[in-house]
Enzyme design. Structure first.
Site, PDB file in Angstrom:
ATOM      1  N   GLY A  24     -17.082 -14.924 -20.696  1.00  0.00           N
ATOM      2  CA  GLY A  24     -16.700 -14.429 -21.878  1.00  0.00           C
ATOM      3  C   GLY A  24     -17.463 -13.662 -22.766  1.00  0.00           C
ATOM      4  CB  CYS A  25     -21.177 -13.238 -23.153  1.00  0.00           C
ATOM      5  SG  CYS A  25     -20.990 -15.141 -23.910  1.00  0.00           S
TER       6      CYS A  25
END
Length: 136
Positions: free
Chosen positions: A49-50
């Site tokens: 998710g980064c």
């Protein structure tokens, strides 16, 4: 309630007049963050998710929460340092009680991070909370 190290960061951010100074301070925090052993930078420690590469390895020692973290982006290393200051040293049972969005809002980060970095920050906090909840 956040760990005392986070209060120091919050006080510094409050003292700094503009976001450029806060951004520079965030980068300084990232530079000061100890590097994570590259052998620990594996898929199991990677935070999904980064936008940048981010690794977090949580650990609990003597009932207290801590983690090692790293990123390939200096600003994200600074965010990891802030999150570390927020949680490191807390009794594992208190980790879930930290209102991370409210604490991080005190720094004004929510207003100045890109959507991808904000998503990554939430993913880091989620990893920490999930690990602490499983151990509590």
């Amino acid at each position: 309630m956040a760990a005392p190290a986070f209060e120091d960061i919050a006080e510094t951010f409050a003292f700094l007049d503009d976001w450029e100074d806060r951004y520079r301070h965030l980068i300084e925090l990232g530079r000061a963050l100890p590097e994570m052993d590259p052998a620990l930078q594996v898929p199991a420690t990677r935070v999904e998710g980064c936008a940048s590469q981010v690794w977090i390895l949580p650990r609990i020692e003597d009932g207290r929460f801590d983690f090692t973290g790293d990123s390939d982006a200096l600003i994200v290393r600074g965010l990891i340092a802030v999150v570390h200051a927020l949680y490191a040293g807390l009794p594992v049972g208190e980790v879930a009680g930290v209102d991370a969005p409210a604490e991080l809002a005190r720094l004004g980060l929510d207003e100045h991070l890109s959507a991808q970095r904000s998503n990554g920050l939430r993913a880091m906090v989620r990893r920490i909370r999930d690990t602490a909840s499983a151990a509590a």
